[in-house]
Design an enzyme around this catalytic site. Structure first.
Site, PDB file in Angstrom:
ATOM      1  N   PHE B 282       0.805  -1.227   0.000  1.00 55.24           N
ATOM      2  CA  PHE B 282       0.000   0.000   0.000  1.00 55.24           C
ATOM      3  C   PHE B 282       0.837   1.276   0.000  1.00 55.24           C
ATOM      4  O   PHE B 282       0.335   2.353   0.320  1.00 55.24           O
ATOM      5  CB  PHE B 282      -0.978   0.021   1.188  1.00 55.24           C
ATOM      6  N   GLY B 509       0.589  -9.519  -2.734  1.00 52.73           N
ATOM      7  CA  GLY B 509      -0.731 -10.065  -2.455  1.00 52.73           C
ATOM      8  C   GLY B 509      -1.771  -9.629  -3.462  1.00 52.73           C
ATOM      9  O   GLY B 509      -2.924 -10.033  -3.381  1.00 52.73           O
ATOM     10  N   ILE B 669      -9.287  -5.971 -18.228  1.00 57.27           N
ATOM     11  CA  ILE B 669      -9.052  -6.656 -16.962  1.00 57.27           C
ATOM     12  C   ILE B 669      -8.332  -7.971 -17.256  1.00 57.27           C
ATOM     13  O   ILE B 669      -8.841  -8.830 -17.977  1.00 57.27           O
ATOM     14  CB  ILE B 669     -10.388  -6.896 -16.232  1.00 57.27           C
ATOM     15  N   LEU B 670      -7.142  -8.132 -16.678  1.00 56.41           N
ATOM     16  CA  LEU B 670      -6.300  -9.280 -17.019  1.00 56.41           C
ATOM     17  C   LEU B 670      -6.785 -10.555 -16.345  1.00 56.41           C
ATOM     18  O   LEU B 670      -6.707 -11.640 -16.910  1.00 56.41           O
ATOM     19  CB  LEU B 670      -4.853  -9.005 -16.621  1.00 56.41           C
ATOM     20  N   ASN B 671      -7.228 -10.410 -15.108  1.00 54.78           N
ATOM     21  CA  ASN B 671      -7.706 -11.573 -14.366  1.00 54.78           C
ATOM     22  C   ASN B 671      -8.868 -11.105 -13.487  1.00 54.78           C
ATOM     23  O   ASN B 671      -8.659 -10.394 -12.500  1.00 54.78           O
ATOM     24  CB  ASN B 671      -6.564 -12.155 -13.515  1.00 54.78           C
ATOM     25  N   PRO B 672     -10.082 -11.463 -13.853  1.00 45.16           N
ATOM     26  CA  PRO B 672     -11.241 -10.915 -13.138  1.00 45.16           C
ATOM     27  C   PRO B 672     -11.268 -11.285 -11.653  1.00 45.16           C
ATOM     28  O   PRO B 672     -11.809 -10.547 -10.850  1.00 45.16           O
ATOM     29  CB  PRO B 672     -12.443 -11.519 -13.867  1.00 45.16           C
ATOM     30  N   THR B 674      -8.534 -11.836  -9.465  1.00 51.78           N
ATOM     31  CA  THR B 674      -7.627 -11.017  -8.664  1.00 51.78           C
ATOM     32  C   THR B 674      -8.015  -9.542  -8.769  1.00 51.78           C
ATOM     33  O   THR B 674      -7.855  -8.782  -7.808  1.00 51.78           O
ATOM     34  CB  THR B 674      -6.160 -11.227  -9.108  1.00 51.78           C
ATOM     35  N   GLY B 741      -3.424   0.021 -14.591  1.00 52.17           N
ATOM     36  CA  GLY B 741      -3.312  -0.583 -13.253  1.00 52.17           C
ATOM     37  C   GLY B 741      -4.581  -0.410 -12.446  1.00 52.17           C
ATOM     38  O   GLY B 741      -5.368   0.509 -12.680  1.00 52.17           O
ATOM     39  N   GLU B 744      -5.047   0.867  -6.974  1.00 49.90           N
ATOM     40  CA  GLU B 744      -5.365   1.967  -6.075  1.00 49.90           C
ATOM     41  C   GLU B 744      -6.738   2.578  -6.281  1.00 49.90           C
ATOM     42  O   GLU B 744      -7.298   3.198  -5.376  1.00 49.90           O
ATOM     43  CB  GLU B 744      -4.267   3.045  -6.188  1.00 49.90           C
TER      44      GLU B 744
END
Ligand SMILES: Cc1cc2nc3c(=O)[nH]c(=O)nc-3n(C[C@H](O)[C@H](O)[C@H](O)COP(=O)(O)OP(=O)(O)OC[C@H]3O[C@@H](n4cnc5c(N)ncnc54)[C@H](O)[C@@H]3O)c2cc1C
Lengths: 328, 777
Positions: B282, B509, B669-672, B674, B741, B744
């Site tokens: 974070f 994570g 979205i690369l992996n829904p 995560t 990205g 955030e």
């Protein structure tokens, strides 16, 4: 944490023998004491583990309960007789801490847990009369949002943090004690003190005295009782204000009533004035408001906690309304 | 920062400004992303699959080794002693009791700590990573309340902790500046962020405001926040010959290696920083004193050292988010078109860092206002240096801006969703650049429909259920697309069809390792199982900060560049006997475990065939990602339409969020799976920001008074309702893989959506976070 000796007691007599030694402390679940030892606020030389002492939850003739000091908070809250006869107690316990902590915490330890005042907790960096009598109190001019509005002194404005104790104060509980001088009983409401000039002394216990049990007298009308806790998040937060109350109603009149407030004072606050005003009076919104008003008449705000006075009033009235609605 | 370094920063900023103009005007094709990443076209491969995280089984089984879990032989444990004054000096230090306590190996303080060069503070050099530039245990001066003043080393953690309590320090306090109000009276100064002034002006916004038909003008305040990642900051270090090994919990391994090298006067490749797993970053898991102290201590006692901050230690040593006071003033015509947008205010930093909380960032490209005035002023206090915390700037800036938009909607009697749509800009209002991909209107419309926004009564205080008032609110969330320079990656392809991707990136994570394995497999035309993604090691290629939500793009661009290099090499190796003979790298893509002609996929040769014919067991290539010019050529931002339903108790004022929906526009979205976790996690952190988070900084002493998870509130399960998350999934043609990205953005807009819902429920406008019940009684 300062190194210490660890001992296990299996009966009250030997516990008191060991616990009476200088520098000895009783150890319940350790959820408060061990934290305070980590912070170097408590530095016992020896710990006498009293979680193995006998004593469960026993029915007393006439309908009361005798609760061993080593009974875990979870076990007490789940006990059928507690849930049926004293729901405020079950609710109060379940409103506190977290499941994991309640599984560890004992009745004795819960009663004797210490304040969460952040200046009390800051051994390294803050002044606190409770830790070091006479050095001053940094809470008065600092963060005191969760501090006392009733019964505070210039020496200490901390509150007692327990939920369970608020219910016990309302239920006329009696504490069974055992010390080197023998056994005695003390009204629960006489156990904790107001800070006065001795803020370092939390309770009326003698040094080395052991809580062996808590007795709750029969109180049939407490079957309609409740506990309401107001806090900054839905769970896992100490009470800003809480109310434990039981109401006995007959023909639109208040026959009897028990009220205690939490989060407002150095001890669980039995609302005797409000009770006196309500007892024998009408069951009405006006009388509830008057009772709340009277109880909080002596309340005094610090720089950050003025809202608690109004909050306590409102919560008390709402709880009484709830209970009277339940009865009607 | 000193005046000289401010000037240096300003100069860098000016140079960047000139360059930005040139890049803005260049043809698209010169710019990275000018040609859309070919992976954007691939719709049926690994990308977009809800792959479960590949590190999941390890973590569930407890076999993922975190920084504080590496057992090193002969290791000692460290415990810190902190200062209790905000400024002054150590007058006396008595370590004798600590030194003779059981198990103690050494006590280090400013008198015996090995000498060290000053820390390179973040943003002072490309790989600078330190939170501030203050000397670390080198002198008797005390710079903040909580600064480490001694390190006790012992055979066990318990012995170290105990001995630390025996160190007696006498402080001599000097007058300290710890109050924002006092500091403001002495004057503020303009804020510089990444070398650029946090100041924009277009037209005369104050005059336009004064003349506007409808206006709102209010002050919003947000408190201090602390980092509370569940994994405490821990480090295990050892000097091995001339190499310093650091097992860290880090979001910037390469930066850390370089910065520690600077301080210890060592080449960066002699400092090996690894960080295979991080329990939450974070912005807080960068380089603070604890890693350096551990390295100093290990040098002092010639043994490996483990140093894990206590929870209190995190509050004392690791910076958090600064408080802000923000004015937002909006002027509009009766139809709701903005004529003036003013967003100004003040925040707090230290003289030793360069991080003013940049709360105007979200406002720069938000709305099509005729005039604009943005400004951040700072004061410098004697306190622990503040730092990045999830969406620095946007998280608290959107609270002010989007609360004000709600107030304006109310004043205009226009639906708040409609008001925002009406003010959609055609190009970036501040930079004038075209948007790369902006579909916030679509996100608003689908979000509103799904949330049931039409059921909201705009009149506040009318919907009541028993003791509870119920209301709905909305807000825009936004976060920019960043890609920082320095990214590089290595791809090694084996004859048996296995590939290894190496890059000094981070998995904290978020699911980076999982999503990037998918991307690499797709890019290489390999099954997922054939790809290993190595990260979290400073000896791997690349300087990749896991921050600014930029890793996805930085890794994507680096691996993309390495892949191009790989194709070149393979074509060379394939030679003339291949179906690929004569093809140029640009004509070729990876598919089905080999290469083929992009528009004639039957012209294909497998990697195994190419390599075996060339009698090569493997081929390894390394390449750097192109310089990140795309953000100077397009305005690249993600957006979210946030919807919140809240219940406020009429007796106690308790606010409880009962429903939440985030409708995101973040590119592809690369992996829904995560991604959903990232969005939800961000929103949950946003709920904390809205309702409860506050570091209680006692201005009398400059000391944080609630350094524990018991007293510093973050949401518990019961505070978090079902959170619905949807997205447009429209690829950004100018971002690698079409993806911006997503780490955030979830925290942005959330607090305003909550506050606006509270207003709708109660008619009470709370402009001062956190939104605690006393403000609603
Ligand atoms: C994060 C957190 C949140 C919490 N939230 C809440 C909350 O919301 N509401 C709430 O009510 N509580 C809360 N608690 C406090 C919790 O209820 C107490 O820590 C717990 O009840 C203490 O019981 P224990 O058995 O662990 O006591 P211990 O820590 O073992 O002991 C506490 C004290 O009691 C003494 N003692 C123990 N047994 C005896 C005995 N038989 N005779 C004499 N002395 C004895 C010990 O010497 C010590 O001084 C919270 C605690 C934590 C850590």
């Amino acid at each position: 944490m300062t190194p210490f000796r660890y001992m296990r007691a299996t009966d009250a007599a030997s516990a008191v023998l060991k616990g009476g030694a200088a520098g000895a402390r009783y150890l319940g679940g350790g959820t408060n004491l061990v934290d305070l030892m980590r912070e170097n606020i408590e530095t016992p030389e020896s710990l006498v583990d009293v979680t193995g002492l006998p004593g469960g939850i026993d029915e007393l003739p006439g309908g009361g309960l005798r609760i061993g000091a080593a009974v875990r908070n979870t076990a007490l809250a789940e006990h059928r007789a507690v849930r049926l006869r004293y729901p405020m107690l079950a609710r109060a316990i379940l409103a506190g801490a977290s499941g994991q902590i309640r599984n560890m915490a004992t009745v004795g330890g819960n009663i004797l847990q210490r304040t969460r005042c952040s200046y009390f907790y800051d051994e390294a960096g803050s002044r606190c009369n409770k830790r070091h009598p006479g050095e001053g109190c940094d809470a008065v001019g600092g963060f005191n949002r969760n501090h006392a509005i009733l019964g505070a002194s210039s020496a200490c404005v901390a509150v007692h943090p327990s939920d369970m104790c608020v219910a016990l104060a309302a239920l006329d509980a009696v504490v069974h004690l055992r010390g080197n001088g023998g056994e005695r009983r003390l009204a629960f409401t006489a156990l904790h003190r107001l800070p006065g000039e001795l803020p370092d002394v939390d309770t009326m216990l003698q040094p080395g005295e052991l809580i062996t049990a808590v007795e709750i007298p029969p109180m049939p009308f407490a079957a309609r009782s409740t506990y309401r806790k107001v806090r900054d998040r839905s769970s896992y937060a100490f009470a800003l204000v809480s109310v434990a109350a039981a109401l006995d109603v007959e023909g639109g009149q208040v026959r009897d009533v028990r009220i205690a407030l939490g989060g407002v004072a150095h001890k669980p606050w039995r609302a005797e004035r409000a009770e006196a005003l309500l007892r024998g009076g009408p069951l009405s919104a006006t009388s509830f408001a008057a009772a709340a008003e009277a109880e909080l008449a002596s309340a005094q705000a610090l720089s950050g906690n003025g809202f608690k006075i109004d909050l306590a009033r409102r919560t008390l009235v709402a709880v009484l309304e709830d209970l009277s609605g339940e009865i009607a | 920062m000193s005046i000289a370094s401010d000037a240096k920063q300003a100069l860098q900023g000016a140079v960047q400004g000139v360059m930005a103009k040139a890049v803005a005007l260049a043809p698209d094709s010169w710019i990275p992303g000018g040609e859309p990443d070919p992976l954007i076209r691939e719709r049926y491969g690994h990308i977009g699959k809800p792959l479960s995280r590949i590190d999941g089984p390890l973590k569930v089984a407890g076999r993922a080794t975190f920084a504080a879990e590496f057992p090193l032989e002969d290791m000692v444990y460290a415990s810190l002693v902190f200062s209790t004054i905000a400024k002054g000096r150590i007058a006396a230090m008595d370590t004798s009791h600590a030194e003779t306590a059981p198990g103690v190996v050494a006590v280090m303080d400013h008198r015996n700590a090995p000498r060290l060069a000053p820390p390179p503070v973040f943003m002072s050099a490309p790989k600078a990573a330190n939170g501030d530039n203050l000397p670390i245990m080198q002198e008797s001066e005390v710079n903040w309340n909580g600064e480490p003043v001694a390190v006790v080393l012992a055979e066990t953690q318990e012995q170290a902790d105990h001995a630390a309590s025996l160190v007696r320090v006498t402080f001599e306090a000097a007058p300290a500046l710890t109050s924002l109000d006092e500091a403001r009276e002495q004057g503020t100064k303009p804020a510089l962020f990444m070398g650029q002034p946090l100041h924009d002006e277009r037209g005369d916004a104050e005059a336009a405001l004064a003349a506007a038909e409808v206006k709102v003008d209010a002050l919003y305040t947000t408190p201090r926040h602390n980092h509370n990642a569940i994994e405490l900051h821990g480090v295990t270090v050892a000097w091995q010959g001339d190499v310093l090994r650091i097992h860290d919990a880090s979001q910037l391994v390469a930066h850390t290696a370089w910065s520690i090298g600077q301080m210890f006067d060592m080449p960066e490749d002699k400092v090996i920083v690894t960080s295979p797993f991080v329990g939450g970053g974070f912005g807080g898991k960068c380089l603070w004193q604890h890693q350096v102290l551990a390295a100093l201590a290990a040098k002092l006692c010639s043994r490996p050292v483990r140093l894990v901050l206590s929870r209190e230690g995190v509050y004392r040593v690791v910076g958090g988010r600064s408080p802000t006071e923000q004015r937002v003033a909006l002027g509009a015509d009766r139809e709701g078109h903005l004529k003036a947008l003013v967003h100004t205010g003040v925040t707090v930093k230290t003289a030793s860092n360069a991080m003013p909380e940049p709360f105007i960032l979200p406002t720069r490209s938000a709305y099509a206002s005729e005039t604009l005035k943005l400004d951040v002023q700072v004061v410098e206090l004697d306190m622990l240096a503040n730092t990045f915390m999830r969406a620095p700037g946007e998280s608290v800036g959107t609270f002010a801006l989007e609360s004000a938009m709600d107030e304006l909607a109310e004043a205009l009697n226009i639906d708040p969703v409609e008001l925002r749509i009406r003010n959609e800009p055609e190009k970036d209002p501040s930079s004038g650049l075209p948007f790369s991909s902006r579909h916030i209107v679509e996100a608003w419309r689908t979000g509103a429909a799904r949330f049931g926004w039409d059921r909201r009564d705009p009149r506040p205080g009318l919907r009541r259920e028993g003791e509870w008032l119920v209301g709905m609110g909305c807000a825009t969330g936004t976060y920019p697309y960043y890609r920082m320079g320095g990214g590089a990656a290595r791809i090694t392809l084996m004859q048996d069809g296995q590939a290894v991707v190496d890059i000094a990136a981070h998995e904290m994570g978020m699911g980076t390792a999982t999503a990037q394995t998918q991307v690499a497999a797709e890019r290489l035309g390999l099954p997922i199982e054939a790809v290993r993604f190595n990260y979290g090691d400073s000896t791997l290629p690349g300087v990749v900060l896991a921050g600014g939500s930029q890793q996805t793009a930085a890794i994507g661009a680096s691996v993309g560049a390495a892949h191009r290099e790989l194709v070149k090499q393979l074509l060379k190796l394939a030679g003339n006997d291949s179906p690929l003979a004569g093809l140029k790298p640009d004509d070729v893509i990876s598919r089905d475990q080999g290469l083929c002609k992009a528009d004639e996929t039957a012209r294909h040769e497998s990697y195994a065939s190419i390599l075996s014919r060339a009698q090569q067991p493997s081929v390894s290539v390394e390449a750097e990602g192109p310089p990140p010019l795309e953000t100077m050529h397009w305005s690249m931002h993600s957006h979210a339409a946030m919807f919140c339903e809240v219940r406020v108790n009429t007796v106690t004022g308790e606010p409880r969020v009962s429903r939440f929906l985030g409708s995101f526009d973040c590119g592809r979205i690369l992996n829904p799976k995560t991604a959903t976790s990232q969005f939800r996690g961000g929103i949950i952190m946003g709920l904390g920001l809205a309702l409860m988070e506050e570091a209680q900084f006692d201005e009398r002493k400059g000391r944080v008074m609630n350094p524990s998870l018991s007293e510093y509130h973050v949401p518990v399960h019961m505070d978090v309702p079902e959170i619905d998350v949807i997205w447009t999934d429209i690829p950004d043609p100018h971002a690698p893989m079409g993806a911006r990205g997503i780490g955030e953005i979830g925290i942005t807009g959330t607090a305003a959506a909550v506050a606006n819902a509270v207003y709708n429920a109660t008619g009470k406008r709370v402009r001062d976070l956190p939104l605690t019940l006393d403000k609603l009684l």
